[in-house]
Design an enzyme around this catalytic site. Structure first.
Site, PDB file in Angstrom:
ATOM      1  N   TYR A 144       0.874  -1.176   0.000  1.00  0.00           N
ATOM      2  CA  TYR A 144       0.000   0.000   0.000  1.00  0.00           C
ATOM      3  C   TYR A 144       0.902   1.214   0.000  1.00  0.00           C
ATOM      4  CZ  TYR A 144      -3.332   3.434   1.932  1.00  0.00           C
ATOM      5  OH  TYR A 144      -4.125   4.528   2.171  1.00  0.00           O
ATOM      6  N   ASP A 239       9.443   2.622  -1.066  1.00  0.00           N
ATOM      7  CA  ASP A 239       8.490   3.296  -0.193  1.00  0.00           C
ATOM      8  C   ASP A 239       8.887   2.960   1.245  1.00  0.00           C
ATOM      9  OD1 ASP A 239       6.434   4.077   1.419  1.00  0.00           O
ATOM     10  OD2 ASP A 239       4.833   3.335   0.118  1.00  0.00           O
ATOM     11  N   LYS A 267       5.569   9.089   8.398  1.00  0.00           N
ATOM     12  CA  LYS A 267       5.550   8.562   9.767  1.00  0.00           C
ATOM     13  C   LYS A 267       6.696   9.096  10.632  1.00  0.00           C
ATOM     14  CE  LYS A 267       2.892   4.566   8.229  1.00  0.00           C
ATOM     15  NZ  LYS A 267       1.540   4.820   8.680  1.00  0.00           N
TER      16      LYS A 267
HETATM   17  N1  HOZ Z   1      -1.678   3.743   6.376  1.00  0.00           N
HETATM   18  C1  HOZ Z   1      -1.471   3.204   7.675  1.00  0.00           C
HETATM   19  C2  HOZ Z   1      -0.485   2.132   7.644  1.00  0.00           C
HETATM   20  N2  HOZ Z   1      -0.850   1.025   6.959  1.00  0.00           N
HETATM   21  C3  HOZ Z   1      -2.729   2.725   8.290  1.00  0.00           C
HETATM   22  C4  HOZ Z   1      -3.324   3.758   9.087  1.00  0.00           C
HETATM   23  C5  HOZ Z   1      -4.578   4.217   8.501  1.00  0.00           C
HETATM   24  O1  HOZ Z   1      -4.882   3.953   7.331  1.00  0.00           O
HETATM   25  O2  HOZ Z   1      -5.266   4.876   9.265  1.00  0.00           O
END
Ligand code: HOZ
Length: 431
Positions: A144, A239, A267
């Site tokens: 993702y 990524d 992050k």
């Molecule tokens: N994108 C974040 C990590 N996979 C997940 C948190 C979210 O979508 O709120």
């Protein structure tokens, strides 16, 4: 456990916010029950509005490598707050953070700050296309890269959690140049390059996948991607939104000794405030406006408060180079104890762990790609999640997300985590 106030706030939120939450995975939809509303964080712990206390293995989905409300970051933020929090003009803070990043991640000579991981990956794709003057992008199933249209194909994270067949509202045209391939499958990559090599702008990959749960790269997977992309003059994009500054000072690229052309961050780079970034070699990065023709902008990009949190975070990391081996030791210990407990309880598990990232799959065999991640029994996972909550552990409410450790976890917190997990596995074995 009394969750009356959380339940009431959730019901009220449902009327005003879609699904009552501002990001789908928070909704507990795949594990049942209502989300907990959090009031505060203290080091390794979070406390909800009803006063329940949990050991936090979500860590805001990765950014909080030092746990909550680290005093130095809080102090730096207070200082910056008094000076102002947005100017829409450059600040020295951005320069200092860029210097630290380029020092810690040598493949990055220049870096552009944005406000989220989604923006970072979306911009990196545009840059790869602008630089190579090609259109096609290879991504991997279960990875993702945020919710930009062209990357929402066979995605992990919330798409996997909710069992969605990708997203409505994404026109076919925007994903028709996206080629999703199985993670860890070098033959599939070779074949795609044989078929479309001249048209492929780049390959984007989570060097350690974290959005189908934690799935490590097989030996030589990343190096093969490097070799193939170099051969075909396509760009390799790592990524590292999740892995950057989490698995090593220089991210997964340091751990696996593979140098990408472009890296995306999010992050940890913002220390828990909204920051993303993308960077790479100067020749590539100078394609970005105002130097080059690839346009990308943002009113709050490089926001002083967010950059302050990121800067302080990376400075603390640099003062404690041993923290990654300590986190890895903690992660190995937890995984080992849980494997043993699962075996004794007769529960089939497959646990992937790299440093402070880990996932427990309820699967028979190893999990090295999305198809294998999907074999995990999500009903058992839901029960495990609820049992962990009873054990005062806030575990990610999704099979397809990573759990995280923080340096705020001392011996007693790791004992709490091991004991809680063992108890949950024992209970599953009896059901
Ligand atoms: N994108 C974040 C990590 N996979 C997940 C948190 C979210 O979508 O709120």
């Amino acid at each position: 456990m009394n969750t009356n106030i959380s339940n009431r706030l959730y019901q009220e939120s449902l009327a005003k916010i879609p699904g009552g939450v501002n990001s789908p995975v928070r909704a507990f939809k795949s594990v049942g029950g209502n989300p907990l509303f959090i009031q505060r964080g203290e080091g390794a712990w979070i406390i909800d509005v009803d006063g329940n206390r949990f050991l936090d293995c979500v860590c805001s989905w990765g950014p909080l490598i030092f746990g909550h409300a680290h005093p130095r970051i809080a102090e730096a933020l207070r200082h910056q707050l008094a000076l102002g929090w947005t100017f829409g003009a450059p600040t020295e803070l951005e320069l200092r953070l860029a210097e630290i990043i380029t020092h810690m991640v040598p493949s990055v000579e220049k870096v552009r700050f944005v406000s989220s991981g989604t923006e970072a990956t979306m911009s990196a794709i545009r840059l790869a296309r602008g630089f190579t003057k090609r259109n096609k992008i290879i991504k991997f199933e279960g990875c993702y890269h945020g919710h930009a249209d062209c990357l929402l194909a066979k995605s992990g994270s919330g798409i996997a959690t909710l069992g969605l067949p990708d997203s409505a509202g994404v026109p076919f045209g925007t994903t028709s140049d996206t080629i999703p391939l199985p993670y860890n499958d070098v033959d599939a990559v070779r074949k795609a390059f044989e078929d479309y090599g001249e048209d492929i702008a780049g390959v984007i990959v989570e060097p350690i996948a974290g959005n189908m749960g934690c799935v490590p790269p097989m030996p030589s997977f990343l190096q093969s991607l490097r070799d193939i992309t170099s051969h075909f003059k396509a760009l390799l994009i790592f990524d590292e939104v999740m892995t950057g500054f989490r698995v090593a000072k220089g991210g997964a690229q340091e751990l696996y000794h593979v140098k990408p052309d472009i890296t995306t961050f999010g992050k940890i780079i913002g220390g828990g405030l909204p920051v993303g970034a993308y960077g790479g070699g100067a020749e590539i990065m100078d394609m970005v406006a105002p130097v080059g023709p690839v346009y990308q902008a943002g009113t709050l990009s490089g926001n002083p408060l967010a950059i302050t949190a990121g800067l302080e975070t990376l400075m603390i990391i640099n003062e404690d180079p041993g923290m990654y081996s300590r986190l890895d030791e903690m992660g190995r210990h937890v995984a080992q104890e849980w494997r043993l407990a699962a075996h004794e309880a007769g529960v089939r598990v497959s646990i992937n762990q790299i440093g402070s990232m880990f996932t427990l799959f309820f699967a028979d065999g190893p999990v090295l790609n999305y198809a294998q991640a999907l074999t995990s029994d999500t009903d058992i996972f839901s029960r495990f999640f609820r049992l962990m909550q009873e054990q005062e552990i806030y575990y990610p409410p999704s099979q397809y997300e990573c759990a995280f450790l923080s340096t705020a976890m001392g011996d007693s917190e790791i004992d709490h985590l091991i004991r809680g997990g063992k108890e949950a596995l024992r209970s599953l074995g009896k059901q």
